[in-house]
Design a protein around this motif. Sequence first.
Motif, mmCIF file in Angstrom:
data_model
loop_
_atom_site.group_PDB
_atom_site.id
_atom_site.type_symbol
_atom_site.label_atom_id
_atom_site.label_comp_id
_atom_site.label_asym_id
_atom_site.label_seq_id
_atom_site.Cartn_x
_atom_site.Cartn_y
_atom_site.Cartn_z
ATOM 1 N N ARG A 1 -4.210 -1.971 -9.919
ATOM 2 C CA ARG A 1 -5.436 -2.731 -9.641
ATOM 3 C C ARG A 1 -6.248 -2.071 -8.530
ATOM 4 N NH1 ARG A 1 -7.551 -7.357 -11.054
ATOM 5 N NH2 ARG A 1 -5.716 -7.849 -12.313
ATOM 6 N N VAL A 2 -5.573 -1.479 -7.537
ATOM 7 C CA VAL A 2 -6.266 -0.772 -6.455
ATOM 8 C C VAL A 2 -5.704 0.637 -6.349
ATOM 9 C CG1 VAL A 2 -6.723 -0.668 -3.973
ATOM 10 C CG2 VAL A 2 -6.765 -2.882 -5.156
ATOM 11 N N ARG A 3 -6.583 1.623 -6.539
ATOM 12 C CA ARG A 3 -6.263 3.029 -6.291
ATOM 13 C C ARG A 3 -7.114 3.471 -5.101
ATOM 14 N NH1 ARG A 3 -6.576 3.055 -12.127
ATOM 15 N NH2 ARG A 3 -8.787 3.555 -11.925
ATOM 16 N N PHE A 4 -6.475 4.069 -4.100
ATOM 17 C CA PHE A 4 -7.228 4.395 -2.891
ATOM 18 C C PHE A 4 -6.928 5.805 -2.413
ATOM 19 C CE2 PHE A 4 -3.256 2.624 -1.317
ATOM 20 C CZ PHE A 4 -2.980 3.303 -0.144
ATOM 21 N N LEU A 5 -7.815 6.303 -1.550
ATOM 22 C CA LEU A 5 -7.689 7.630 -0.966
ATOM 23 C C LEU A 5 -7.622 7.513 0.546
ATOM 24 C CD1 LEU A 5 -10.431 9.562 -3.003
ATOM 25 C CD2 LEU A 5 -8.011 9.254 -3.583
ATOM 26 N N SER A 6 -6.749 8.306 1.150
ATOM 27 C CA SER A 6 -6.715 8.442 2.603
ATOM 28 C C SER A 6 -7.180 9.846 2.942
ATOM 29 C CB SER A 6 -5.308 8.198 3.134
ATOM 30 O OG SER A 6 -5.267 8.450 4.532
ATOM 31 N N GLN B 1 0.858 -1.184 0.000
ATOM 32 C CA GLN B 1 0.000 0.000 0.000
ATOM 33 C C GLN B 1 0.897 1.238 0.000
ATOM 34 O OE1 GLN B 1 -1.704 -1.578 3.630
ATOM 35 N NE2 GLN B 1 -3.748 -1.563 2.711
ATOM 36 N N LEU B 2 1.088 1.828 -1.167
ATOM 37 C CA LEU B 2 1.923 3.015 -1.303
ATOM 38 C C LEU B 2 1.022 4.240 -1.243
ATOM 39 C CD1 LEU B 2 4.245 1.882 -4.246
ATOM 40 C CD2 LEU B 2 4.472 1.411 -1.794
ATOM 41 N N LEU B 3 1.225 5.079 -0.236
ATOM 42 C CA LEU B 3 0.389 6.261 -0.025
ATOM 43 C C LEU B 3 1.266 7.499 -0.113
ATOM 44 C CD1 LEU B 3 -2.324 7.576 0.810
ATOM 45 C CD2 LEU B 3 -1.618 7.220 3.199
ATOM 46 N N VAL C 1 0.604 -4.343 -5.956
ATOM 47 C CA VAL C 1 1.027 -2.990 -5.580
ATOM 48 C C VAL C 1 -0.161 -2.048 -5.716
ATOM 49 C CG1 VAL C 1 2.705 -1.155 -5.923
ATOM 50 C CG2 VAL C 1 3.325 -3.521 -6.475
ATOM 51 N N TRP C 2 -0.602 -1.506 -4.590
ATOM 52 C CA TRP C 2 -1.705 -0.545 -4.557
ATOM 53 C C TRP C 2 -1.130 0.858 -4.464
ATOM 54 C CZ3 TRP C 2 -5.516 -2.838 -0.330
ATOM 55 C CH2 TRP C 2 -5.826 -4.173 -0.662
ATOM 56 N N ILE C 3 -1.848 1.834 -4.987
ATOM 57 C CA ILE C 3 -1.373 3.218 -4.943
ATOM 58 C C ILE C 3 -2.484 4.110 -4.408
ATOM 59 C CG2 ILE C 3 -2.022 3.572 -7.375
ATOM 60 C CD1 ILE C 3 0.925 5.277 -5.505
ATOM 61 N N GLY C 4 -2.132 4.984 -3.475
ATOM 62 C CA GLY C 4 -3.112 5.891 -2.888
ATOM 63 C C GLY C 4 -2.553 7.282 -2.736
#
Length: 320
Positions: free
Chosen positions: A160-165, A112-114, A135-138
Amino acid sequence: MGDHTGIEWTDKTFNPWWGCSRISPGCRNCYADQFARRWGHDVFHLGGQRRMLSDAYWRKPLTWNREAERTGVPLRVFAASMGDVFEDHPQVTTARARLWEVIEQTPWLRWQLLTKRPENVSAMAPWTGAWPDHVWIGTSVEDQRRADERIPLLLQVNARVRFLSCEPLVEHVDLTTYLVERTDVTDPYLDAPEGAVVDGMEHVGDHWVRRARIHWVIAGGESGPKARPMNPAWARSLRDQCQTAGVPYFLKQWGEWAPSGYHVIRSRPVAGSVLVGEPIDDLGHRVEMIRLGKKRAGRLLDGQLHDAVPPLSTRPSHRA
């Protein structure tokens, strides 16, 4: 650090280095800076030194990967809670290249790369085209300005996963245009049944909807002695936006301040409490927040736990 984590949305934290510089309102009361200073490290300012971790520490992800492969259950690993992988700082260039190698060697970890610097991702990440599945990117989104600046850059990354914090959440944020993309119904799919999926789009009512441009939203209030309270209305709004879009929503914490459950009229402040938001009625009642500390404040929203996460695929990682 690394074997255990107090961060609710991950299983492990891995910090290849400590330190970065403040660049937006979410950084004002940086918890990582406070933690580093307790250990005597002044590493959170522009152009300052960054603290590198030992070779023994760098071997931890390899151990975690063997553990996950043995159990058949991938582990989520947040990199980096004590810095920013995509900070443009000369001292971290070599360590960042080493991190990419470790990530390639650990396909049973869900990295989880933020970052608060999504503008640097394409130039600094080693992957062109589709990223490896594990590898997810946020990006961090604490207010509307940062949402509108950072999310379009995040959407350019084929992960595959893009996320927001959305933590610390310091104002109301509208994510609607980033969660669901609508297009008009056109031939040849005009007569498709409700719920039909064609070319990655779902038939909903009189529109075709492309879902989950953002695949996960995390929200949370601020902790620490100078923490700003998070208006419950902001957390509810994100919850409702995600529910409408079918996007997993995770409320990480209230932080230092939690809703008391009361609506109050008050002309003078009372120690240990604040009123937030606009009046909710003609009499002038407002929402009361009380200072409890992170542990006592918890993370229930309207009596419910919101801890949805993207599914953890157990298939071998590959580039789609």
